[in-house]
Motif scaffolding. Structure first.
Motif, PDB file in Angstrom:
ATOM      1  N   ASN A 176       0.828  -1.201   0.000  1.00 29.13           N
ATOM      2  CA  ASN A 176       0.000   0.000   0.000  1.00 29.13           C
ATOM      3  C   ASN A 176       0.863   1.252   0.000  1.00 29.13           C
ATOM      4  O   ASN A 176       1.999   1.234   0.463  1.00 29.13           O
ATOM      5  CB  ASN A 176      -0.936   0.019   1.215  1.00 29.13           C
ATOM      6  N   HIS A 190      -6.469   2.521  -1.409  1.00 28.50           N
ATOM      7  CA  HIS A 190      -6.836   1.110  -1.311  1.00 28.50           C
ATOM      8  C   HIS A 190      -7.306   0.615  -2.666  1.00 28.50           C
ATOM      9  O   HIS A 190      -7.707   1.404  -3.526  1.00 28.50           O
ATOM     10  CB  HIS A 190      -7.914   0.883  -0.242  1.00 28.50           C
ATOM     11  N   TRP A 191      -7.219  -0.704  -2.860  1.00 24.25           N
ATOM     12  CA  TRP A 191      -7.673  -1.302  -4.112  1.00 24.25           C
ATOM     13  C   TRP A 191      -9.186  -1.281  -4.160  1.00 24.25           C
ATOM     14  O   TRP A 191      -9.854  -1.710  -3.227  1.00 24.25           O
ATOM     15  CB  TRP A 191      -7.183  -2.746  -4.238  1.00 24.25           C
ATOM     16  N   ALA A 197     -12.734  -1.645  -7.056  1.00 25.65           N
ATOM     17  CA  ALA A 197     -13.227  -2.539  -8.112  1.00 25.65           C
ATOM     18  C   ALA A 197     -12.516  -2.256  -9.429  1.00 25.65           C
ATOM     19  O   ALA A 197     -12.099  -1.132  -9.702  1.00 25.65           O
ATOM     20  CB  ALA A 197     -14.727  -2.353  -8.279  1.00 25.65           C
ATOM     21  N   GLY A 198     -12.381  -3.288 -10.255  1.00 24.67           N
ATOM     22  CA  GLY A 198     -11.833  -3.129 -11.598  1.00 24.67           C
ATOM     23  C   GLY A 198     -10.380  -2.720 -11.641  1.00 24.67           C
ATOM     24  O   GLY A 198      -9.946  -2.045 -12.574  1.00 24.67           O
ATOM     25  N   SER A 199      -9.598  -3.103 -10.643  1.00 26.83           N
ATOM     26  CA  SER A 199      -8.165  -2.788 -10.571  1.00 26.83           C
ATOM     27  C   SER A 199      -7.871  -1.297 -10.433  1.00 26.83           C
ATOM     28  O   SER A 199      -6.789  -0.836 -10.789  1.00 26.83           O
ATOM     29  CB  SER A 199      -7.421  -3.355 -11.789  1.00 26.83           C
ATOM     30  N   TRP A 200      -8.807  -0.525  -9.941  1.00 26.12           N
ATOM     31  CA  TRP A 200      -8.577   0.892  -9.671  1.00 26.12           C
ATOM     32  C   TRP A 200      -8.016   1.039  -8.263  1.00 26.12           C
ATOM     33  O   TRP A 200      -8.495   0.411  -7.328  1.00 26.12           O
ATOM     34  CB  TRP A 200      -9.875   1.685  -9.766  1.00 26.12           C
ATOM     35  N   VAL A 201      -7.003   1.884  -8.112  1.00 27.34           N
ATOM     36  CA  VAL A 201      -6.527   2.255  -6.786  1.00 27.34           C
ATOM     37  C   VAL A 201      -7.276   3.533  -6.426  1.00 27.34           C
ATOM     38  O   VAL A 201      -7.217   4.529  -7.151  1.00 27.34           O
ATOM     39  CB  VAL A 201      -5.000   2.501  -6.762  1.00 27.34           C
ATOM     40  N   GLN A 202      -8.011   3.488  -5.328  1.00 25.02           N
ATOM     41  CA  GLN A 202      -8.824   4.624  -4.919  1.00 25.02           C
ATOM     42  C   GLN A 202      -8.122   5.386  -3.807  1.00 25.02           C
ATOM     43  O   GLN A 202      -7.713   4.801  -2.809  1.00 25.02           O
ATOM     44  CB  GLN A 202     -10.200   4.141  -4.462  1.00 25.02           C
ATOM     45  N   SER A 234      -8.988   8.277  -8.463  1.00 21.30           N
ATOM     46  CA  SER A 234      -8.700   6.854  -8.638  1.00 21.30           C
ATOM     47  C   SER A 234      -7.771   6.706  -9.836  1.00 21.30           C
ATOM     48  O   SER A 234      -7.859   7.474 -10.789  1.00 21.30           O
ATOM     49  CB  SER A 234      -9.981   6.058  -8.888  1.00 21.30           C
ATOM     50  N   ARG A 241      -5.598   3.655 -12.438  1.00 19.78           N
ATOM     51  CA  ARG A 241      -5.326   2.262 -12.779  1.00 19.78           C
ATOM     52  C   ARG A 241      -4.345   2.205 -13.934  1.00 19.78           C
ATOM     53  O   ARG A 241      -4.273   3.107 -14.766  1.00 19.78           O
ATOM     54  CB  ARG A 241      -6.591   1.491 -13.100  1.00 19.78           C
ATOM     55  N   ARG A 242      -3.581   1.109 -13.959  1.00 21.28           N
ATOM     56  CA  ARG A 242      -2.606   0.903 -15.024  1.00 21.28           C
ATOM     57  C   ARG A 242      -3.352   0.439 -16.269  1.00 21.28           C
ATOM     58  O   ARG A 242      -4.262  -0.384 -16.189  1.00 21.28           O
ATOM     59  CB  ARG A 242      -1.576  -0.142 -14.614  1.00 21.28           C
TER      60      ARG A 242
END
Length: 124
Positions: free
Chosen positions: A68, A78-79, A81-86, A92, A94-95
């Motif tokens: 983290n 935090h992780w 839904a859908g591999s998004w880091v929020q 948010s 995501r790669r």
């Protein structure tokens, strides 16, 4: 620290709505990591020391043993839904393809080689 990593965290720190560009200053093969500075056009710059990214606004970003991220200004991540880091400030990330990062604010951060990165409005 990579220039893209500095740019992604700078986007989070600034709320993620304004395009900017980051560039590594100092010797590309500097023997001392602290002699390398990444400067961004959004007003932030950063250096790395002992694995911590120090921004000139006083915020320090570190990766915890559990993977983290920790921001010294209290932003948490935090992780989701859908591999998004929020992030707790509402951004948010995501790669996506090519190792780039897309934000929930409509920005795309991408590297321009090893010494440059930009975060700009995603045209998709």
């Amino acid at each position: 620290m990579t220039v893209l990593e500095v740019a992604v965290y700078a986007l989070v720190l600034t709320g993620g709505k304004t395009p900017f560009f980051c560039e590594q200053k100092g010797a590309a093969a500097a023997p001392v990591a602290a002699s390398v500075v990444v400067e961004c056009t959004n007003g932030l710059s950063a250096t790395e020391e002992k694995g911590l990214i120090h921004y000139d606004n006083g915020v320090v970003v570190s990766r915890q043993p559990d993977g983290n991220l920790s921001f010294s200004n209290g932003i948490t991540a935090h992780w989701g839904a859908g591999s998004w880091v929020q992030f707790s400030n509402g951004v948010s990330m995501r790669r996506v393809a090519g190792g780039n990062f897309r934000s929930s604010t409509g920005m795309l951060c991408e590297a321009g080689g090893t010494t440059k990165a930009s975060c700009h409005k995603n045209e998709d």
